[in-house]
Design a protein around this motif. Structure first.
Motif, PDB file in Angstrom:
ATOM      1  N   ALA A 122       0.857  -1.209  -0.116  1.00 48.62           N
ATOM      2  CA  ALA A 122      -0.071  -0.093   0.106  1.00 48.62           C
ATOM      3  C   ALA A 122       0.726   1.439   0.049  1.00 48.62           C
ATOM      4  O   ALA A 122       0.966   2.852  -0.726  1.00 48.62           O
ATOM      5  CB  ALA A 122      -0.606   0.571   1.305  1.00 48.62           C
ATOM      6  N   GLN A 123       1.825   1.028   0.778  1.00 52.68           N
ATOM      7  CA  GLN A 123       2.335   2.338   0.563  1.00 52.68           C
ATOM      8  C   GLN A 123       3.557   2.923  -0.264  1.00 52.68           C
ATOM      9  O   GLN A 123       3.728   3.849  -0.984  1.00 52.68           O
ATOM     10  CB  GLN A 123       3.798   2.193   2.158  1.00 52.68           C
ATOM     11  N   ALA A 124       4.155   1.140  -1.430  1.00 50.33           N
ATOM     12  CA  ALA A 124       4.442   2.071  -2.760  1.00 50.33           C
ATOM     13  C   ALA A 124       3.845   2.215  -3.938  1.00 50.33           C
ATOM     14  O   ALA A 124       3.719   2.916  -4.146  1.00 50.33           O
ATOM     15  CB  ALA A 124       5.633  -0.092  -3.287  1.00 50.33           C
ATOM     16  N   PHE A 125       2.591   1.903  -3.432  1.00 52.37           N
ATOM     17  CA  PHE A 125       1.108   1.778  -4.387  1.00 52.37           C
ATOM     18  C   PHE A 125       1.044   3.440  -4.214  1.00 52.37           C
ATOM     19  O   PHE A 125       0.954   4.472  -5.370  1.00 52.37           O
ATOM     20  CB  PHE A 125       0.318   1.242  -4.644  1.00 52.37           C
ATOM     21  N   ARG A 126       1.148   3.971  -2.524  1.00 55.24           N
ATOM     22  CA  ARG A 126       0.693   5.414  -2.992  1.00 55.24           C
ATOM     23  C   ARG A 126       2.190   6.362  -3.355  1.00 55.24           C
ATOM     24  O   ARG A 126       1.373   7.189  -3.931  1.00 55.24           O
ATOM     25  CB  ARG A 126       0.673   5.687  -1.624  1.00 55.24           C
ATOM     26  N   GLU A 127       2.805   6.387  -3.257  1.00 53.26           N
ATOM     27  CA  GLU A 127       4.517   6.385  -3.409  1.00 53.26           C
ATOM     28  C   GLU A 127       4.455   6.409  -5.012  1.00 53.26           C
ATOM     29  O   GLU A 127       4.713   7.495  -5.731  1.00 53.26           O
ATOM     30  CB  GLU A 127       5.193   6.796  -2.716  1.00 53.26           C
ATOM     31  N   HIS A 128       4.001   5.642  -5.726  1.00 47.56           N
ATOM     32  CA  HIS A 128       4.004   5.422  -7.095  1.00 47.56           C
ATOM     33  C   HIS A 128       2.956   6.149  -7.828  1.00 47.56           C
ATOM     34  O   HIS A 128       3.730   6.784  -8.623  1.00 47.56           O
ATOM     35  CB  HIS A 128       4.687   3.681  -7.783  1.00 47.56           C
ATOM     36  N   TRP A 129       1.863   5.563  -7.580  1.00 46.81           N
ATOM     37  CA  TRP A 129       0.987   6.415  -8.204  1.00 46.81           C
ATOM     38  C   TRP A 129       0.073   7.160  -7.862  1.00 46.81           C
ATOM     39  O   TRP A 129      -0.865   8.081  -8.321  1.00 46.81           O
ATOM     40  CB  TRP A 129      -0.290   4.599  -8.570  1.00 46.81           C
TER      41      TRP A 129
END
Length: 132
Positions: A122-129
């Motif tokens: 979730a954290q990586a998704f928020r940062e990337h997208w």
């Protein structure tokens, strides 16, 4: 950090008590945007596969992410305006999304995507997208 914005998918986000985050999006653009919409979904699934190559899979069995993709086709020539169900297949090894039957040039695609993931995903998704 290379953030990307999504043009066709706008997600609603929810989180359960275990920290699992679920994003739900519904898209139904004009037929001329079908290729771009499917490209956007493909890029999202490619990213998720790179984040965790063993996924998608059930989070309660140790996977980092999972998804559910539903596709309906709306034809301008259908007098009853009843959508046709299509099947979506994600081929992780080839990083391709296959829709059967393939949408025709005059068919609008209605696409529902649910993407769930662990707190790290979730954290990586928020940062990337650039997603909330």
């Amino acid at each position: 950090m290379n953030t990307m914005n999504l043009e066709f998918l706008e997600f609603d986000c929810s989180e359960d008590t275990d920290g699992v985050v679920c994003w739900d999006a519904l898209a139904h653009p004009a037929a001329r945007h079908t290729t771009a919409l499917l490209h956007e979904v493909t890029q999202l699934l490619v990213w998720a596969s790179r984040f965790s190559p063993q996924g998608p899979g059930p989070l309660d069995e140790g996977a980092d992410w999972d998804f559910d993709l539903q596709v309906q086709l709306h034809s301008a020539h259908n007098q009853h305006n009843t959508p046709a169900q299509a099947q979506a297949y994600w081929h992780a090894a080839q990083q391709t999304l296959d829709i059967r039957p393939a949408p025709g040039p005059d068919e609008r695609v209605e696409l529902s995507l649910s993407l769930s993931g662990t707190p790290a995903f979730a954290q990586a998704f928020r940062e990337h997208w650039n997603a909330s």
